[in-house]
Design a protein around this motif. Structure first.
Motif, short mmCIF file in Angstrom:
data_model
loop_
_atom_site.label_atom_id
_atom_site.label_comp_id
_atom_site.label_asym_id
_atom_site.label_seq_id
_atom_site.Cartn_x
_atom_site.Cartn_y
_atom_site.Cartn_z
N ARG A 1 0.87 -1.19 0.00
CA ARG A 1 0.00 0.00 0.00
C ARG A 1 0.90 1.22 0.00
NH1 ARG A 1 -3.24 -3.10 -0.70
NH2 ARG A 1 -2.90 -2.03 -2.64
N SER A 2 0.42 2.33 -0.53
CA SER A 2 1.20 3.56 -0.47
C SER A 2 1.36 3.96 1.00
CB SER A 2 0.47 4.68 -1.21
OG SER A 2 0.47 4.41 -2.59
N ILE A 3 2.57 4.32 1.35
CA ILE A 3 2.89 4.67 2.74
C ILE A 3 3.25 6.15 2.79
CG2 ILE A 3 4.56 4.22 4.62
CD1 ILE A 3 2.51 1.92 4.16
N ARG A 4 2.53 6.88 3.62
CA ARG A 4 2.72 8.33 3.71
C ARG A 4 3.09 8.78 5.12
NH1 ARG A 4 -1.75 7.38 0.37
NH2 ARG A 4 -1.39 7.91 -1.82
N SER A 5 3.59 7.85 5.90
CA SER A 5 4.07 8.20 7.24
C SER A 5 5.21 7.24 7.59
CB SER A 5 2.92 8.08 8.24
OG SER A 5 3.38 8.36 9.53
N CYS B 1 5.87 5.64 -1.53
CA CYS B 1 4.74 6.32 -2.18
C CYS B 1 5.24 6.90 -3.50
CB CYS B 1 4.12 7.40 -1.30
SG CYS B 1 2.56 8.00 -2.00
N TRP B 2 4.48 6.65 -4.52
CA TRP B 2 4.76 7.14 -5.89
C TRP B 2 4.21 8.56 -5.96
CZ3 TRP B 2 3.81 3.35 -10.49
CH2 TRP B 2 3.91 4.02 -11.72
N ILE B 3 5.07 9.54 -6.16
CA ILE B 3 4.62 10.94 -6.21
C ILE B 3 4.64 11.43 -7.66
CG2 ILE B 3 5.00 13.29 -5.33
CD1 ILE B 3 4.39 11.32 -3.13
N GLY B 4 3.45 11.64 -8.19
CA GLY B 4 3.34 12.19 -9.54
C GLY B 4 3.09 13.69 -9.51
N GLU B 5 2.56 14.15 -8.42
CA GLU B 5 2.15 15.55 -8.32
C GLU B 5 3.33 16.51 -8.48
OE1 GLU B 5 0.83 19.26 -6.34
OE2 GLU B 5 2.38 17.94 -5.56
N ARG C 1 -4.98 2.36 4.57
CA ARG C 1 -4.88 1.29 3.58
C ARG C 1 -6.04 1.40 2.58
NH1 ARG C 1 -1.01 -2.10 4.68
NH2 ARG C 1 -1.83 -3.80 3.44
N SER C 2 -5.66 1.62 1.31
CA SER C 2 -6.68 1.82 0.28
C SER C 2 -7.38 0.50 -0.04
CB SER C 2 -6.01 2.35 -0.98
OG SER C 2 -5.13 1.36 -1.48
N LYS C 3 -8.52 0.65 -0.70
CA LYS C 3 -9.29 -0.54 -1.11
C LYS C 3 -9.33 -0.60 -2.64
CE LYS C 3 -12.24 -1.06 2.91
NZ LYS C 3 -12.07 0.16 3.70
N ARG C 4 -9.97 -1.61 -3.16
CA ARG C 4 -10.12 -1.75 -4.61
C ARG C 4 -11.57 -2.09 -4.96
NH1 ARG C 4 -5.82 0.26 -4.26
NH2 ARG C 4 -3.92 -0.23 -5.44
N ARG C 5 -11.97 -1.71 -6.19
CA ARG C 5 -13.26 -2.17 -6.70
C ARG C 5 -13.21 -3.68 -6.88
NH1 ARG C 5 -12.39 2.21 -10.33
NH2 ARG C 5 -11.54 0.76 -11.85
C1 LIG Z 1 1.17 7.66 -11.57
C2 LIG Z 1 0.88 7.77 -10.08
C3 LIG Z 1 0.99 9.00 -9.46
C4 LIG Z 1 0.75 9.12 -8.09
N1 LIG Z 1 0.94 10.33 -7.50
C5 LIG Z 1 0.75 10.44 -6.17
C6 LIG Z 1 1.01 11.67 -5.52
O1 LIG Z 1 1.43 12.65 -6.13
N2 LIG Z 1 0.81 11.73 -4.19
C7 LIG Z 1 0.39 10.67 -3.45
O2 LIG Z 1 0.24 10.79 -2.23
N3 LIG Z 1 0.14 9.46 -4.05
C8 LIG Z 1 0.31 9.33 -5.37
N4 LIG Z 1 0.12 8.13 -5.98
C9 LIG Z 1 -0.31 6.97 -5.17
C10 LIG Z 1 -1.81 6.70 -5.35
O3 LIG Z 1 -2.56 7.69 -4.69
C11 LIG Z 1 -2.12 5.31 -4.79
O4 LIG Z 1 -1.37 4.34 -5.49
C12 LIG Z 1 -3.61 4.97 -4.90
O5 LIG Z 1 -4.37 5.84 -4.10
C13 LIG Z 1 -3.88 3.53 -4.46
O6 LIG Z 1 -3.40 3.32 -3.15
P1 LIG Z 1 -2.31 2.21 -2.81
O7 LIG Z 1 -1.05 2.53 -3.54
O8 LIG Z 1 -2.15 2.30 -1.31
O9 LIG Z 1 -2.86 0.87 -3.21
C14 LIG Z 1 0.35 7.98 -7.33
C15 LIG Z 1 0.25 6.74 -7.97
C16 LIG Z 1 0.52 6.63 -9.33
C17 LIG Z 1 0.46 5.26 -9.97
#
Ligand SMILES: Cc1cc2nc3c(=O)[nH]c(=O)nc-3n(C[C@H](O)[C@H](O)[C@H](O)COP(=O)(O)O)c2cc1C
Length: 174
Positions: free
Chosen positions: A12-16, A121-125, A160-164
């Motif tokens: 899961r994406s971790i933000r802490s 965490c993947w940061i695209g922003e 923790r995110s969920k999925r459809r």
């Molecule tokens: C291309 C891409 C860009 C993303 N950019 C951001 C971002 O800028 N900030 C952030 O907090 N999460 C970002 N994410 C993470 C998504 O928010 C996250 O993968 C999604 O909500 C699903 O949650 P999970 O990774 O916990 O399963 C990004 C994910 C992807 C694939």
């Protein structure tokens, strides 16, 4: 070692993050996982810039996003670039496949990190500030910023995110 399916489902994406430092060895493993991703013509169009043990630079990079408050607590940031030098040309569709390879490499990084007990965490922003990121990292002009990945040991309080359900995603199955 987790099975691949369990690693995929449990990441899961971790933000802490905790303040625990990450080893260079673990970052090397994460980058090795990236390098084993598939890529069109095996061009391996990825390049990485790692920032660790440099709080000042991590803070400056984090300030380029709306996620500054938690991102600046990451012990490590990895900027992922597309090396446009190795890319055939920018014809639509062909260019896209190289970007897709970067996506595959990043996913490998996230999964490898998860297996090592690390959160990412993947940061695209941050892409809106590509020029400033490149300047801070001294990246050459042919490198195109694709993402910044934060890496650190997860704190307990991560959402923790969920999925459809999968049936909602299938449009046909002949
Ligand atoms: C291309 C891409 C860009 C993303 N950019 C951001 C971002 O800028 N900030 C952030 O907090 N999460 C970002 N994410 C993470 C998504 O928010 C996250 O993968 C999604 O909500 C699903 O949650 P999970 O990774 O916990 O399963 C990004 C994910 C992807 C694939």
């Amino acid at each position: 070692m987790d099975s691949i399916m369990s690693t995929i489902v449990n990441r899961r994406s971790i933000r802490s993050y905790t303040s625990e430092k990450i080893s260079k060895n673990d970052i090397t493993k994460i980058l090795t996982a990236a390098s084993w991703a598939p890529s069109g013509n095996n061009l391996q169009p990825w390049k990485f810039s790692v920032v660790m043990n440099n709080e000042e630079l991590i803070k400056r990079l984090s300030s380029l996003t709306i996620y500054q408050s938690w991102l600046q607590t990451s012990p490590c940031l990895i900027a992922v670039f597309l090396d446009t030098k190795v890319v055939d040309n920018k014809v639509e569709g062909i260019y896209l496949k190289h970007v897709q390879a970067i996506g595959a490499a990043i996913q490998n990084m996230l999964l490898a990190a998860h297996e090592l007990g690390l959160g990412t965490c993947w940061i695209g922003e941050i892409l809106k500030n590509e020029d400033l990121v490149k300047e801070m990292l001294g990246a050459s002009k042919e490198l195109e910023l694709m993402a910044v990945i934060s890496v650190g040991y997860p704190n307990k309080n991560n959402i923790r995110s969920k999925r459809r359900v999968i049936s909602e995603n299938i449009i046909s199955w002949f």
